[in-house]
Design an enzyme around this catalytic site. Structure first.
Site, PDB file in Angstrom:
ATOM      1  N   GLY A  14       0.600  -1.032  -0.008  1.00  0.00           N
ATOM      2  CA  GLY A  14       0.061  -0.094  -0.398  1.00  0.00           C
ATOM      3  C   GLY A  14       0.778   1.076   0.286  1.00  0.00           C
ATOM      4  CB  SER A  36      11.128   2.249   3.069  1.00  0.00           C
ATOM      5  OG  SER A  36      11.386   1.075   2.832  1.00  0.00           O
ATOM      6  CB  ALA A  80       9.165   5.196  11.987  1.00  0.00           C
ATOM      7  CB  CYS A 162      -4.139 -13.088   5.914  1.00  0.00           C
ATOM      8  SG  CYS A 162      -2.973 -12.615   4.550  1.00  0.00           S
ATOM      9  CB  CYS A 356     -10.322 -11.522  -2.813  1.00  0.00           C
ATOM     10  SG  CYS A 356      -8.584 -11.372  -1.660  1.00  0.00           S
TER      11      CYS A 356
HETATM   12  C1  LIG Z   1       0.968 -14.379   1.923  1.00  0.00           C
HETATM   13  C2  LIG Z   1       0.751 -13.025   1.736  1.00  0.00           C
HETATM   14  C3  LIG Z   1      -0.277 -12.821   0.909  1.00  0.00           C
HETATM   15  C4  LIG Z   1      -1.536 -12.134   0.672  1.00  0.00           C
HETATM   16  N1  LIG Z   1      -1.785 -12.658  -0.835  1.00  0.00           N
HETATM   17  C5  LIG Z   1      -3.524 -11.285  -0.908  1.00  0.00           C
HETATM   18  C6  LIG Z   1      -3.401 -11.686  -2.414  1.00  0.00           C
HETATM   19  O1  LIG Z   1      -2.800 -12.637  -3.185  1.00  0.00           O
HETATM   20  N2  LIG Z   1      -4.286 -10.918  -2.711  1.00  0.00           N
HETATM   21  C7  LIG Z   1      -4.754  -9.495  -2.372  1.00  0.00           C
HETATM   22  O2  LIG Z   1      -5.620  -8.749  -2.874  1.00  0.00           O
HETATM   23  N3  LIG Z   1      -3.671  -9.331  -0.961  1.00  0.00           N
HETATM   24  C8  LIG Z   1      -3.349 -10.249  -0.034  1.00  0.00           C
HETATM   25  N4  LIG Z   1      -2.680 -10.216   1.130  1.00  0.00           N
HETATM   26  C9  LIG Z   1      -3.104  -9.509   2.031  1.00  0.00           C
HETATM   27  C10 LIG Z   1      -2.370  -8.141   1.333  1.00  0.00           C
HETATM   28  O3  LIG Z   1      -2.895  -7.260   0.566  1.00  0.00           O
HETATM   29  C11 LIG Z   1      -0.957  -7.726   1.915  1.00  0.00           C
HETATM   30  O4  LIG Z   1      -0.692  -8.652   3.374  1.00  0.00           O
HETATM   31  C12 LIG Z   1      -0.352  -6.330   1.622  1.00  0.00           C
HETATM   32  O5  LIG Z   1       0.892  -7.021   1.817  1.00  0.00           O
HETATM   33  C13 LIG Z   1      -1.094  -5.476   2.452  1.00  0.00           C
HETATM   34  O6  LIG Z   1       0.062  -4.069   2.393  1.00  0.00           O
HETATM   35  P1  LIG Z   1      -0.446  -3.151   3.579  1.00  0.00           P
HETATM   36  O7  LIG Z   1       0.929  -2.443   2.482  1.00  0.00           O
HETATM   37  O8  LIG Z   1      -0.738  -2.596   4.770  1.00  0.00           O
HETATM   38  O9  LIG Z   1       1.411  -4.194   4.307  1.00  0.00           O
HETATM   39  P2  LIG Z   1       2.777  -4.337   3.683  1.00  0.00           P
HETATM   40  O10 LIG Z   1       2.611  -4.862   2.567  1.00  0.00           O
HETATM   41  O11 LIG Z   1       3.205  -5.579   5.209  1.00  0.00           O
HETATM   42  O12 LIG Z   1       4.052  -3.263   3.868  1.00  0.00           O
HETATM   43  C14 LIG Z   1       3.978  -2.268   5.542  1.00  0.00           C
HETATM   44  C15 LIG Z   1       5.480  -2.287   5.194  1.00  0.00           C
HETATM   45  O13 LIG Z   1       5.815  -1.480   6.003  1.00  0.00           O
HETATM   46  C16 LIG Z   1       6.859  -1.249   6.452  1.00  0.00           C
HETATM   47  N5  LIG Z   1       7.530  -1.146   8.313  1.00  0.00           N
HETATM   48  C17 LIG Z   1       7.277  -1.318   8.885  1.00  0.00           C
HETATM   49  N6  LIG Z   1       7.298  -1.090  10.316  1.00  0.00           N
HETATM   50  C18 LIG Z   1       8.167  -0.102   9.686  1.00  0.00           C
HETATM   51  C19 LIG Z   1       8.878   0.870   9.827  1.00  0.00           C
HETATM   52  N7  LIG Z   1       8.791   0.579  12.044  1.00  0.00           N
HETATM   53  N8  LIG Z   1       9.519   1.751   9.601  1.00  0.00           N
HETATM   54  C20 LIG Z   1       9.481   2.023   8.689  1.00  0.00           C
HETATM   55  N9  LIG Z   1       8.873   0.813   7.682  1.00  0.00           N
HETATM   56  C21 LIG Z   1       8.312   0.371   8.417  1.00  0.00           C
HETATM   57  C22 LIG Z   1       7.588  -2.929   6.380  1.00  0.00           C
HETATM   58  O14 LIG Z   1       8.900  -3.435   5.833  1.00  0.00           O
HETATM   59  C23 LIG Z   1       6.036  -3.142   5.207  1.00  0.00           C
HETATM   60  O15 LIG Z   1       7.492  -2.993   4.246  1.00  0.00           O
HETATM   61  C24 LIG Z   1      -1.602 -10.749   1.473  1.00  0.00           C
HETATM   62  C25 LIG Z   1      -1.412 -10.884   2.590  1.00  0.00           C
HETATM   63  C26 LIG Z   1      -0.566 -12.240   2.769  1.00  0.00           C
HETATM   64  C27 LIG Z   1       0.657 -12.217   4.272  1.00  0.00           C
END
Ligand SMILES: Cc1cc2nc3c(=O)[nH]c(=O)nc-3n(C[C@H](O)[C@H](O)[C@H](O)COP(=O)(O)OP(=O)(O)OC[C@H]3O[C@@H](n4cnc5c(N)ncnc54)[C@H](O)[C@@H]3O)c2cc1C
Length: 426
Positions: A14, A36, A80, A162, A356
């Site tokens: 995201g 990041s 962070a 999840c 999904c």
């Molecule tokens: C194995 C798996 C498969 C999935 N497959 C799908 C799918 O096929 N389709 C779908 O729609 N959804 C899927 N999901 C659900 C969801 O889309 C994902 O989890 C997605 O990655 C969530 O996006 P996000 O940006 O919220 O979190 P993330 O992609 O996890 O990103 C969070 C980021 O924040 C960073 N971060 C954390 N703490 C800090 C900090 N203190 N300082 C700086 N950076 C930090 C992390 O390093 C990471 O890069 C899946 C989830 C998982 C776990």
């Protein structure tokens, strides 16, 4: 006069597209910066493929600094350590600070393996696919396992939110084991906190119950629902099956040679426990404009956002936050920051629908839930080989956008064009 500074925290699925979309929306009226904790972006939805070597990690990763430089978006990979919300300041891991006027939190989940004894890849006995590095380690464990096959246990523990990836991984393993012609040596059990197969934290979508039960029956995967994992030992998972009244009705000792269990999620330490910002699990509280009520200069999106469960279940089950919903939160925040910079109140709202694709390697199940929580206006599910192909398309499309520094919603297009449900205006 200095331009206002918008900081995006977290360069995951995201956060990366949020930085691109916000930068485009504010059109030079604000400075945009990404905080990041890594220079590498990983496409999390492809992790299950990495764990069976259908993808090499490098194929789903992108080196971000040059792209951010080209887009003139500030970038640090220092990470962070702590958010000081009342000071509008992020303390970074090297002790330095980044001040902001607006903050967009996109930190995803902290993986709560420590809540169950013996769970997880760090000193525990189960592998993980939640991060790409975990999936690479899982691939090595899987290669060792196939030399000496035995039972497999896959699923999602109490409090998990999840479920799609747990089903995907169970069925991908089944496909891979059949390809290797050793499926007959591997009894498989799916263990889940959900009250029924296909609940998915959403009380089912369309006929996900029937479709997923049928897939599991056809592929000889047994299941235990309403399950709590009591503890995991080397080669043995202890599971409590709970009745409608919440009392334990049966216990299971499940031997395994390979196991992947999705953990419960909680907010990351850098933002957890800030009065008014987070709920007790550390998820960020937001209003319908993705803005925190106590700190209105803070917005949040993705897995780190607090969403209440669909309804009571005998074992706690969370609501998933998936790609379509995340894209729609990104678009709402970019529009709201555009308004805020013009001195207006934000009015944009995310649609919070779920679209999904659960890939099984040789087929899959797709669903559309509008809205995410029932009763719904659209409650649709289907299965077929096309889902596998659509998932490959999702990966290619998303990675191309991340590499180009562009954000263009994938899921809306998918829902409208690939699934042929053009009548839906979501
Ligand atoms: C194995 C798996 C498969 C999935 N497959 C799908 C799918 O096929 N389709 C779908 O729609 N959804 C899927 N999901 C659900 C969801 O889309 C994902 O989890 C997605 O990655 C969530 O996006 P996000 O940006 O919220 O979190 P993330 O992609 O996890 O990103 C969070 C980021 O924040 C960073 N971060 C954390 N703490 C800090 C900090 N203190 N300082 C700086 N950076 C930090 C992390 O390093 C990471 O890069 C899946 C989830 C998982 C776990």
């Amino acid at each position: 006069m200095d331009k206002p500074k918008i900081v995006v925290l977290g360069a995951g699925l995201g956060g990366t597209i949020a930085a691109y979309e916000i930068n485009a929306a504010v059109k030079g009226r604000a400075e945009v910066m990404m905080v990041s904790e890594s220079e590498t972006y990983s496409f999390v939805p492809s992790n299950p493929w990495v764990a069976v070597r259908w993808r090499e990690p490098e194929a789903i990763q992108v080196h971000l600094p040059p792209i951010f430089a080209k887009k003139k978006i500030g970038f640090t990979a220092l990470g962070a350590k702590r958010l000081h919300a009342s000071e509008k300041r992020l303390e970074l891991n090297d002790g330095s600070s980044v001040n902001y006027d607006y903050l967009v939190i996109v930190t995803g989940p902290d993986l709560a393996f420590d809540e169950i004894e013996g769970l997880g890849p760090h000193g525990g006995h189960t592998v993980s696919i939640c991060q790409t590095a975990h999936a690479s380690a899982a691939a090595e464990a899987f290669e060792r396992f196939v030399e000496n096959p035995g039972p497999i246990v896959v699923g999602a523990v109490q409090g998990a939110s999840c479920y799609g990836p747990a089903y995907e991984f169970a069925l991908i393993l089944d496909t891979e084991l059949r390809r290797r012609k050793i499926r007959d040596k591997v009894p498989m059990t799916f263990v889940t906190a959900e009250p029924y197969i296909g609940h998915l934290g959403l009380d089912g979508v369309g006929d996900t119950k029937g479709l997923l039960e049928s897939e599991m029956r056809e592929r000889h995967i047994k299941w235990i629902t309403n399950a709590k994992v009591a503890k995991v030992e080397a080669g043995m998972m202890h599971v409590e099956e709970v009745g409608e009244d919440g009392a334990v009705k049966k216990t299971h000792d499940l031997p395994f040679g390979f196991s992947m269990m999705l953990p419960a999620f909680r907010g990351v330490p850098a933002v957890r426990g800030i009065e008014g910002l987070t709920n007790p699990r550390g998820f960020i509280l937001v209003d319908k404009h993705q803005r925190n009520p106590a700190f209105p200069e803070i917005f949040a999106l993705g897995v780190c956002v607090a969403i209440p469960p669909t309804g009571p279940t005998p074992v706690p089950v969370g609501v998933p936050k998936t790609g379509f919903m995340i894209e729609s939160m990104v678009t709402a925040i970019a529009a709201n920051l555009d308004m805020v910079l013009d001195g207006k109140e934000p009015t944009a709202e995310a649609t919070w629908n779920a679209v999904c694709l659960a890939d099984f390697g040789d087929g899959g199940v797709a669903f559309v839930a509008q809205p995410q929580i029932p009763p719904r206006n659209v409650n649709w599910s289907a299965s077929g080989k096309w889902v596998h192909l659509a998932k490959i398309g999702f990966e290619k499309y998303f990675l191309r956008k991340v590499r180009k520094g562009e954000s263009e919603p994938f899921y809306e297009k998918l829902a409208l064009h690939v699934m042929g449900i053009r009548k839906l205006r979501m």
